[in-house]
Design a protein around this motif. Structure first.
Motif, short mmCIF file in Angstrom:
data_model
loop_
_atom_site.label_atom_id
_atom_site.label_comp_id
_atom_site.label_asym_id
_atom_site.label_seq_id
_atom_site.Cartn_x
_atom_site.Cartn_y
_atom_site.Cartn_z
N GLU A 111 0.83 -1.21 0.00
CA GLU A 111 0.00 0.00 0.00
C GLU A 111 0.87 1.26 0.00
N THR A 115 0.78 4.10 -2.84
CA THR A 115 0.47 5.48 -2.48
C THR A 115 1.54 6.42 -3.01
N ARG A 116 2.81 5.97 -2.94
CA ARG A 116 3.90 6.77 -3.50
C ARG A 116 3.72 6.99 -4.99
N GLU A 118 0.92 6.72 -6.77
CA GLU A 118 -0.32 7.37 -7.20
C GLU A 118 -0.43 8.81 -6.70
N ALA A 119 0.05 9.05 -5.49
CA ALA A 119 -0.12 10.39 -4.93
C ALA A 119 1.22 11.08 -4.68
N TRP A 145 -12.84 7.74 -0.38
CA TRP A 145 -12.05 7.21 0.75
C TRP A 145 -12.43 5.74 0.99
N GLU A 148 -10.88 3.66 -1.78
CA GLU A 148 -9.44 3.50 -1.59
C GLU A 148 -9.15 2.56 -0.42
N GLY A 158 -3.15 5.89 4.37
CA GLY A 158 -2.73 5.80 2.97
C GLY A 158 -3.92 6.08 2.06
N ARG A 162 -4.38 9.16 -0.72
CA ARG A 162 -4.73 8.93 -2.14
C ARG A 162 -6.05 9.62 -2.48
N THR A 163 -6.97 9.61 -1.52
CA THR A 163 -8.26 10.27 -1.76
C THR A 163 -8.07 11.77 -1.91
N TYR A 165 -5.52 13.28 -2.92
CA TYR A 165 -4.87 13.57 -4.20
C TYR A 165 -5.88 13.49 -5.35
N LYS A 166 -6.78 12.51 -5.26
CA LYS A 166 -7.77 12.35 -6.34
C LYS A 166 -8.85 13.42 -6.29
#
Lengths: 192, 205
Positions: A111, A115-116, A118-119, A145, A148, A158, A162-163, A165-166
């Motif tokens: 994970e 995360t690295r 994707e975000a 959320w 993810e 994590g 990611r959330t 960032y999206k």
């Protein structure tokens, strides 16, 4: 309407949540809901994961308030928390504190790597143990959320990064006194 | 030797003038072309052409002071000025008092595709209640509700040219007094989609 939400699964968490609520009530006149799977809980939800994270990413569906303060069970409140709700009233969507811990140290390697990728690892990590949110303005945020979190079903931070960032939302940052400091003390791990 | 931007898919140890640092999956770094070709063939990296073309095409730096020579390495237009303003679609407003981590600048521009403003925090322990004069703190508290909040660094501000970004710059220029509290008030008044960057962006561990 303003209100506070706790999540408590298991005897330790219940005990900690009750003590936290006691301390909250000494300084704040706010309605409280406790989410869990024991008779004393206001919102009954069968546990789906060890840490109760599924309940956390469903807070928007589970609590009856418009503006919500979520607090970890293993906290003690030493003052007035109304400023967080006032900040939401002013138009911010989420109020939360940054995390100073090593970057996603507690999530799985898979994970963390995802995360690295994707975000990126260049945005501030957030402390999910206490946050305010406006339910209406974070509907899409919570939907994502959940999506993810379901990818690994582990910790929630994590998935939170990611959330964010999206689907960026308007986040106001509080400092350490609000989570792990003089206003809200955090007994990390005591509820496990 | 020419260098290209790559985006790592795995952990790499990098050596620069004898100093070894570690880069992680998702990091953007500049490497020479031969190394990029090797890593591409091994699947260790991608060349993010679309993303990086954006960060070199519509970006600019506004330097609030005399720009140092090494800023040319960024290969983006650099203007000078004495107060914040938007120069291009993605603008970095930079006070050269702060040593700039050049490798992070393209990442900051890239973040502006998602956020309207991106600013590093100054410290996690030094808060708004520690800055400015008593009067400034009182005025700030009346606006932002609580001073137990981290400050943003006015020396490194990424801003996108959009209604939220423009309003933020206008509000920032209208604020006076302690620069850190002034910036905090401008952020609070504007409520932009703000990306809080970690203190590592300003060379703090």
């Amino acid at each position: 309407m303003r209100g506070v939400a706790y999540i408590a699964y298991g005897a330790n968490a219940l005990k900690e949540a009750r003590l936290s609520i006691e301390s909250l009530k000494m300084h704040n006149n706010l309605p409280v809901v406790m989410i869990g799977d024991t008779p004393g809980c206001h919102v009954h939800m069968t546990i789906r994961d060890k840490g109760g994270r599924w309940a956390k990413v469903n807070l928007d569906n589970l609590v009856p308030f418009d503006d919500v303060l979520y607090i970890d069970a293993d906290t003690r409140i030493y003052g007035d928390l109304s400023a967080g709700f006032d900040v939401l009233d002013d138009g911010w969507d989420v109020v939360i504190t940054p995390s100073t811990a090593d970057w996603l140290w507690h999530v799985s390697d898979d994970e963390r790597d995802a995360t690295r990728l994707e975000a990126g690892r260049f945005i501030t990590q957030l402390q999910g143990g206490l946050f305010f949110f406006n339910k209406q303005r974070t509907k899409r945020f919570f939907e994502l959320w959940r999506e993810e979190w379901l990818r690994w079903k582990g910790q929630d931070q994590g998935a939170l990064l990611r959330t964010l960032y999206k689907e960026p939302v308007r986040v106001w940052s509080f400092g350490k006194p609000w989570n792990g400091g003089t206003l809200v003390a955090h007994r990390f791990g005591a509820a496990r | 030797m020419g260098k290209v931007w790559i985006r790592l898919n795995c952990v790499k140890n990098l050596e620069t003038r004898g100093v070894v640092s570690r880069a992680y999956p998702g990091d953007y770094i500049q490497v020479d072309k031969s190394r990029a070709r090797q890593w591409l063939a091994a699947g260790d990296c991608d060349i993010p052409a679309r993303e990086m073309s954006k960060v070199t095409k519509d970006c600019a730096v506004l330097c609030l002071g005399s720009p140092p020579e090494n800023i040319r390495a960024l290969k983006v237009p650099v203007e000078t000025g004495d107060k914040p303003r938007i120069v291009d679609t993605y603008t970095l407003i930079w006070d050269p008092i702060l040593a700039l981590r050049l490798e992070l600048v393209p990442i900051g521009f890239h973040l502006l595709e998602k956020w309207e403003v991106a600013i590093p925090m100054i410290d996690y322990d030094y808060l708004a209640l520690d800055a400015g004069t008593l009067q400034e703190r009182q005025d700030t508290k009346a606006l932002i509700r609580d001073l137990r909040v981290p400050l943003y660094d006015p020396r490194l501000v990424f801003v996108r040219d959009c209604p939220g970004g423009r309003q933020f710059v206008e509000n920032w220029n209208a604020e006076e007094g302690d620069r850190r509290l002034a910036l905090l008030r401008a952020v609070y008044k504007t409520k932009p989609l703000i990306c809080a960057l970690p203190i590592t962006w300003i060379n703090k561990a």
